[in-house]
Design an enzyme around this catalytic site. Structure first.
Site, PDB file in Angstrom:
ATOM      1  N   ARG A 234      19.994  31.434  32.345  1.00  0.00           N
ATOM      2  CA  ARG A 234      19.997  32.083  33.575  1.00  0.00           C
ATOM      3  C   ARG A 234      20.781  33.436  33.489  1.00  0.00           C
ATOM      4  O   ARG A 234      21.569  33.573  32.516  1.00  0.00           O
ATOM      5  CB  ARG A 234      21.209  31.327  34.587  1.00  0.00           C
ATOM      6  CG  ARG A 234      20.409  29.981  35.228  1.00  0.00           C
ATOM      7  CD  ARG A 234      19.259  30.573  36.214  1.00  0.00           C
ATOM      8  NE  ARG A 234      18.820  29.311  36.656  1.00  0.00           N
ATOM      9  CZ  ARG A 234      17.842  28.654  36.506  1.00  0.00           C
ATOM     10  NH1 ARG A 234      17.053  28.719  35.450  1.00  0.00           N
ATOM     11  NH2 ARG A 234      17.360  27.319  37.203  1.00  0.00           N
ATOM     12  N   ASP A 258      14.981  36.055  29.159  1.00  0.00           N
ATOM     13  CA  ASP A 258      13.784  35.437  29.944  1.00  0.00           C
ATOM     14  C   ASP A 258      14.569  35.360  31.234  1.00  0.00           C
ATOM     15  O   ASP A 258      13.756  35.176  32.267  1.00  0.00           O
ATOM     16  CB  ASP A 258      13.477  33.991  29.440  1.00  0.00           C
ATOM     17  CG  ASP A 258      12.318  33.406  30.264  1.00  0.00           C
ATOM     18  OD1 ASP A 258      11.242  34.192  30.441  1.00  0.00           O
ATOM     19  OD2 ASP A 258      11.992  32.434  30.780  1.00  0.00           O
ATOM     20  N   GLU A 263      16.965  38.990  38.850  1.00  0.00           N
ATOM     21  CA  GLU A 263      15.491  38.895  38.554  1.00  0.00           C
ATOM     22  C   GLU A 263      14.954  38.563  39.886  1.00  0.00           C
ATOM     23  O   GLU A 263      13.634  38.852  39.937  1.00  0.00           O
ATOM     24  CB  GLU A 263      15.381  37.633  37.795  1.00  0.00           C
ATOM     25  CG  GLU A 263      15.769  36.371  38.123  1.00  0.00           C
ATOM     26  CD  GLU A 263      15.528  35.244  37.010  1.00  0.00           C
ATOM     27  OE1 GLU A 263      16.070  35.454  35.907  1.00  0.00           O
ATOM     28  OE2 GLU A 263      14.582  34.311  37.350  1.00  0.00           O
ATOM     29  N   HIS A 294      10.851  35.248  33.167  1.00  0.00           N
ATOM     30  CA  HIS A 294      11.274  33.733  33.524  1.00  0.00           C
ATOM     31  C   HIS A 294      10.178  32.922  33.158  1.00  0.00           C
ATOM     32  O   HIS A 294       9.774  32.171  34.272  1.00  0.00           O
ATOM     33  CB  HIS A 294      12.019  33.751  35.131  1.00  0.00           C
ATOM     34  CG  HIS A 294      12.823  32.355  34.960  1.00  0.00           C
ATOM     35  ND1 HIS A 294      14.143  32.412  35.998  1.00  0.00           N
ATOM     36  CD2 HIS A 294      12.859  31.123  34.480  1.00  0.00           C
ATOM     37  CE1 HIS A 294      14.425  31.053  35.730  1.00  0.00           C
ATOM     38  NE2 HIS A 294      13.718  30.607  34.920  1.00  0.00           N
TER      39      HIS A 294
HETATM   40  P1  NAD Z   1      21.037  20.283  30.151  1.00  0.00           P
HETATM   41  O1  NAD Z   1      21.882  19.974  31.046  1.00  0.00           O
HETATM   42  O2  NAD Z   1      20.293  19.384  29.404  1.00  0.00           O
HETATM   43  O3  NAD Z   1      21.950  20.863  28.850  1.00  0.00           O
HETATM   44  C1  NAD Z   1      22.930  21.834  29.225  1.00  0.00           C
HETATM   45  C2  NAD Z   1      24.048  21.753  28.146  1.00  0.00           C
HETATM   46  O4  NAD Z   1      25.049  22.744  28.355  1.00  0.00           O
HETATM   47  C3  NAD Z   1      24.834  20.335  28.517  1.00  0.00           C
HETATM   48  O5  NAD Z   1      24.788  19.590  26.996  1.00  0.00           O
HETATM   49  C4  NAD Z   1      26.211  20.667  28.872  1.00  0.00           C
HETATM   50  O6  NAD Z   1      27.164  19.840  28.357  1.00  0.00           O
HETATM   51  C5  NAD Z   1      26.292  22.186  28.175  1.00  0.00           C
HETATM   52  N1  NAD Z   1      27.303  22.899  28.749  1.00  0.00           N
HETATM   53  C6  NAD Z   1      27.961  23.226  30.010  1.00  0.00           C
HETATM   54  N2  NAD Z   1      29.040  23.928  30.050  1.00  0.00           N
HETATM   55  C7  NAD Z   1      29.090  24.483  28.777  1.00  0.00           C
HETATM   56  C8  NAD Z   1      30.009  25.394  28.160  1.00  0.00           C
HETATM   57  N3  NAD Z   1      30.734  26.257  28.639  1.00  0.00           N
HETATM   58  N4  NAD Z   1      29.759  25.778  26.900  1.00  0.00           N
HETATM   59  C9  NAD Z   1      28.760  25.267  26.132  1.00  0.00           C
HETATM   60  N5  NAD Z   1      27.923  24.183  26.498  1.00  0.00           N
HETATM   61  C10 NAD Z   1      28.153  23.818  27.901  1.00  0.00           C
HETATM   62  O7  NAD Z   1      20.094  21.215  30.654  1.00  0.00           O
HETATM   63  P2  NAD Z   1      18.770  21.895  29.928  1.00  0.00           P
HETATM   64  O8  NAD Z   1      17.759  21.310  30.318  1.00  0.00           O
HETATM   65  O9  NAD Z   1      19.163  22.014  28.406  1.00  0.00           O
HETATM   66  O10 NAD Z   1      18.902  23.370  30.521  1.00  0.00           O
HETATM   67  C11 NAD Z   1      19.699  24.568  30.423  1.00  0.00           C
HETATM   68  C12 NAD Z   1      19.565  25.402  31.189  1.00  0.00           C
HETATM   69  O11 NAD Z   1      18.173  26.404  30.968  1.00  0.00           O
HETATM   70  C13 NAD Z   1      19.224  25.032  32.945  1.00  0.00           C
HETATM   71  O12 NAD Z   1      20.461  25.089  33.583  1.00  0.00           O
HETATM   72  C14 NAD Z   1      18.434  26.162  33.317  1.00  0.00           C
HETATM   73  O13 NAD Z   1      19.297  26.988  33.831  1.00  0.00           O
HETATM   74  C15 NAD Z   1      17.804  26.765  32.143  1.00  0.00           C
HETATM   75  N6  NAD Z   1      16.354  26.721  32.501  1.00  0.00           N
HETATM   76  C16 NAD Z   1      15.425  27.724  32.129  1.00  0.00           C
HETATM   77  C17 NAD Z   1      14.192  27.834  32.347  1.00  0.00           C
HETATM   78  C18 NAD Z   1      13.307  28.984  31.954  1.00  0.00           C
HETATM   79  O14 NAD Z   1      12.130  29.075  32.301  1.00  0.00           O
HETATM   80  N7  NAD Z   1      13.616  30.300  31.605  1.00  0.00           N
HETATM   81  C19 NAD Z   1      13.723  26.801  32.318  1.00  0.00           C
HETATM   82  C20 NAD Z   1      14.541  25.261  32.394  1.00  0.00           C
HETATM   83  C21 NAD Z   1      15.901  25.776  32.419  1.00  0.00           C
END
Ligand code: NAD
Length: 328
Positions: A234, A258, A263, A294
């Site tokens: 994000r 991305d 955005e 994105h």
């Molecule tokens: P997820 O919930 O499986 O993993 C997120 C991880 O971050 C968790 O393990 C959590 O414990 C950790 N975390 C939280 N706060 C933290 C911190 N301060 N420091 C370190 N780690 C921390 O989520 P995911 O499926 O891996 O997705 C992650 C992010 O990717 C989503 O929240 C979304 O914003 C983004 N995303 C982007 C796209 C894209 O097209 N670019 C698509 C899907 C998701």
């Protein structure tokens, strides 16, 4: 059952139609996002399925959905920070997301861009466009010699760690949650260690109050001057001005993005040059910065799973069953 889907993409249509036929439900597809102006479209439906990053926090939206007898909002995406869970709960709406539809889709774009950065392809493209076919000062490194730092080793960070490990890189990660299943692919360290040791820093945390601007002037300063920063999560995780500054001052070697904090003004739209924000123009002009709109999630596997998992959740909740993806 009658379901309305907002923000439907052309690529989703075949999967929606196949699901509707198989499951015997009626689906109306609209391209508009859910807003206070478009919520009326949901009148007369049993369920609602959305997909958008624009803030969706106007109380009118939640009140009207409740008044139409709707019991849920399915966000067919991972991130759900655009919704107001408190307002949803107050109006009897169960919100679901799709925690994992294809973590590999996002991980693979991040790795692709990291590989492009370490081979300095942006610089080569720029030089060749100007008739310079030399490789002076362009010596690159190899991925298996590098250390990758994963901030947030959840679904996508974990998938990224597995790919980088398969390519021979050393992977270190920081995450408040220790996942023993990932220990063959990474070593957990604290954030300071990660920032100072990683040749590639890749962030995959959710956007929350605690992670907003996690990448800022100080954390950028802690990275190696040869490090690349990858953000497939994000835009709000990054202080964009500080990132531009760090790139201009050569505090880091490059970035792949991305997502951008602003955005919503232009990603996913066709816009005139005057509508493109200044920060994007500055970043885009740098040969060591790679930007995608994105689009990391946009693979056929991801789209099929997004459609099917989201619609299954709509049906479950409308039928009074529980969804594993309920957020409130
Ligand atoms: P997820 O919930 O499986 O993993 C997120 C991880 O971050 C968790 O393990 C959590 O414990 C950790 N975390 C939280 N706060 C933290 C911190 N301060 N420091 C370190 N780690 C921390 O989520 P995911 O499926 O891996 O997705 C992650 C992010 O990717 C989503 O929240 C979304 O914003 C983004 N995303 C982007 C796209 C894209 O097209 N670019 C698509 C899907 C998701």
């Amino acid at each position: 059952m009658k379901i309305i889907m907002y923000s439907v993409l052309a690529e989703e249509k075949p999967y929606i139609e196949a699901w509707a036929q198989k499951n015997g439900h009626e689906i109306t597809q609209v391209t508009a996002d859910l807003t206070a102006a478009t919520v009326e479209l949901a009148r007369g439906y049993d369920g609602i399925d959305i997909q958008q990053t624009i803030p969706t926090k106007d109380p009118v939206i939640y009140q009207k959905l409740a008044s139409y007898g709707i019991k849920q909002i399915t966000a067919r995406m991972v991130g759900y920070e655009m919704l107001d869970l408190k307002l949803a709960t107050e109006n009897g709406l169960t919100v679901t997301n799709i925690p994992a539809y294809s973590p590999r889709a996002i991980a693979e774009l991040g790795v692709t861009q990291a590989m492009r950065l370490i081979r300095q392809l942006g610089y080569f493209d720029q030089r060749m466009a100007n008739g310079d076919f030399t490789w002076n000062n362009m010596i690159s490194r190899e991925i298996h010699d590098l250390t990758v730092g994963v901030i947030g080793a959840g679904h996508i960070g974990g998938a990224s760690a597995q790919i980088y490990t398969a390519l021979g890189a050393k992977v270190i990660a920081t995450d408040p949650v220790y996942n023993v299943e990932l220990t063959p692919y990474l070593e957990y360290v604290d954030l300071d260690t990660l920032l100072s040791q990683a040749d590639i820093v890749t962030i995959h945390t959710p956007l929350t109050a605690a992670t907003t601007n996690l990448i800022n002037a100080q954390t950028l300063h802690q990275m190696k001057s040869t490090a690349y920063f990858i953000n497939m999560a994000r835009g709000g995780l990054v202080d964009t001005d500080a990132l531009i500054d760090a790139l201009q001052q050569h505090e880091i070697a490059g970035a792949a993005l991305d997502t951008l904090a602003d955005e919503n003004l232009f990603f996913e739209h066709q816009v005139k040059p005057a509508q493109v924000p200044a920060d994007y123009k500055v970043l885009k002009a740098m040969p060591n910065v790679l930007i995608t709109p994105h689009s990391a999630f946009f693979t056929n596997t991801a789209i099929k799973n997004i459609v099917e998992i989201g619609l299954n959740d709509v049906v479950a909740i409308v039928n009074g069953e529980k969804s594993l993806h309920a957020l409130n």
